[in-house]
Design an enzyme around this catalytic site. Structure first.
Site, short mmCIF file in Angstrom:
data_model
loop_
_atom_site.label_atom_id
_atom_site.label_comp_id
_atom_site.label_asym_id
_atom_site.label_seq_id
_atom_site.Cartn_x
_atom_site.Cartn_y
_atom_site.Cartn_z
N LYS A 21 45.90 41.02 20.70
CA LYS A 21 47.12 40.23 21.45
C LYS A 21 47.93 41.23 21.71
O LYS A 21 48.84 41.15 22.93
CB LYS A 21 47.22 39.22 20.53
CG LYS A 21 47.93 37.99 21.00
CD LYS A 21 48.14 36.85 19.79
CE LYS A 21 47.22 36.07 19.91
NZ LYS A 21 47.27 34.62 19.38
N ASP A 77 50.98 31.51 20.28
CA ASP A 77 49.97 31.03 19.46
C ASP A 77 49.06 30.38 20.56
O ASP A 77 49.31 29.45 21.48
CB ASP A 77 50.66 29.70 18.63
CG ASP A 77 49.52 29.23 17.47
OD1 ASP A 77 49.24 30.16 16.68
OD2 ASP A 77 49.19 28.15 17.77
N PHE A 163 39.15 39.33 23.66
CA PHE A 163 38.79 38.95 22.02
C PHE A 163 38.78 37.50 21.85
O PHE A 163 38.62 36.88 22.85
CB PHE A 163 40.12 39.69 21.41
CG PHE A 163 41.25 39.22 21.90
CD1 PHE A 163 42.13 37.99 21.24
CD2 PHE A 163 42.02 39.70 22.85
CE1 PHE A 163 43.18 37.45 21.58
CE2 PHE A 163 43.26 39.18 23.37
CZ PHE A 163 43.81 37.97 22.83
N GLY A 164 38.69 37.39 20.66
CA GLY A 164 38.56 35.87 20.33
C GLY A 164 37.23 35.21 21.11
O GLY A 164 36.23 35.70 21.05
N LYS A 186 41.83 39.39 34.13
CA LYS A 186 41.91 38.35 33.19
C LYS A 186 43.43 38.11 33.04
O LYS A 186 44.05 37.04 33.29
CB LYS A 186 41.66 38.57 31.96
CG LYS A 186 41.93 37.74 30.69
CD LYS A 186 41.48 38.01 29.33
CE LYS A 186 42.21 37.36 28.28
NZ LYS A 186 41.83 37.53 26.91
N HIS A 191 45.71 32.04 30.47
CA HIS A 191 46.53 31.02 29.98
C HIS A 191 47.64 31.83 29.31
O HIS A 191 48.89 31.38 29.72
CB HIS A 191 45.80 30.45 28.83
CG HIS A 191 45.11 31.29 27.62
ND1 HIS A 191 44.23 32.27 28.32
CD2 HIS A 191 45.24 31.37 26.31
CE1 HIS A 191 43.79 32.83 27.00
NE2 HIS A 191 44.31 32.30 26.07
#
Length: 207
Positions: A21, A77, A163-164, A186, A191
């Site tokens: 992140k 978040d 990731f994630g 990306k 988002h």
């Protein structure tokens, strides 16, 4: 739109301990001559995220970092939400990865829950990534924005990038998952990019 407080300065604390992140936020801020410093590198503790929404949790993290470092802080978040699971894992997306933050486990758990819900067709596997971004000042002022991107949950996971939950998310109109896309593709439509555009327009001026 006036009324937003502008970011001034060179350094920004990124209130995250997630290297993926932090890297992504650094890339998104590259045009603004801003040097991101991670909360982890400053030895700031991770606050308890007990908010009931992405924005509430982003504000908790950003304010804790801004006050702890006495610098402007940015937090993110974000999470993965599935229609068939009533928006789960949602704000608990990281928790589904367990104490070891192993997203292989989290992706398998999502798939298991989708199977249980009988969500087998693409229409039944509608998914979205949501990202709330908060810029916080040490005096307690916050600016918060929320971005989304919609798509479908696929299985098995595809791609080693991102990731994630990226390898199981196929955005609408694309043939590649977030795990297969390169970072630039990306960043153009994620988002986080959506929320960033709103944040940049409100609080940043290009150098």
């Amino acid at each position: 739109m006036s009324g937003h407080r502008k970011f001034t300065g060179r350094k920004l604390v990124v209130a995250s301990h997630n290297p993926g992140k932090i890297r992504e936020i650094g890339e998104l801020l590259a045009a603004f001559d801003v040097e991101p410093v991670s909360a982890g590198s400053l030895g700031l503790p991770e606050p308890v995220e007990d908010g009931d929404s992405f924005i509430a949790n982003a504000e908790i993290k950003a304010l804790a970092a801004a006050r702890g470092a006495n610098m402007i802080a940015l937090s993110d978040d974000s999470g993965f939400a599935l229609e068939a699971l009533d928006g789960a894992p949602g704000i608990y997306s990281a928790r589904w990865a367990g104490p070891s933050k192993d997203f292989t486990i989290a992706m398998q758990k999502v798939e298991d829950e989708l199977q249980k819900a009988g969500a087998m067709t693409p229409d039944a596997r509608r998914a979205r990534f949501i990202c709330a971004l908060t810029l916080a000042w040490p005096d307690g002022h916050v600016e918060s924005f929320e971005g989304t991107v919609t798509g479908t949950a696929v299985w098995p996971p595809r791609g080693e990038n991102g990731f994630g939950y990226d390898p199981v998310f196929l955005p609408d109109g694309y043939d590649l998952t977030f795990g297969e896309m390169d970072a630039a593709a990306k960043h153009a439509m994620s988002h986080r990019a959506d929320a960033f555009r709103q944040l940049i327009n409100a609080c940043f001026t290009e150098k």
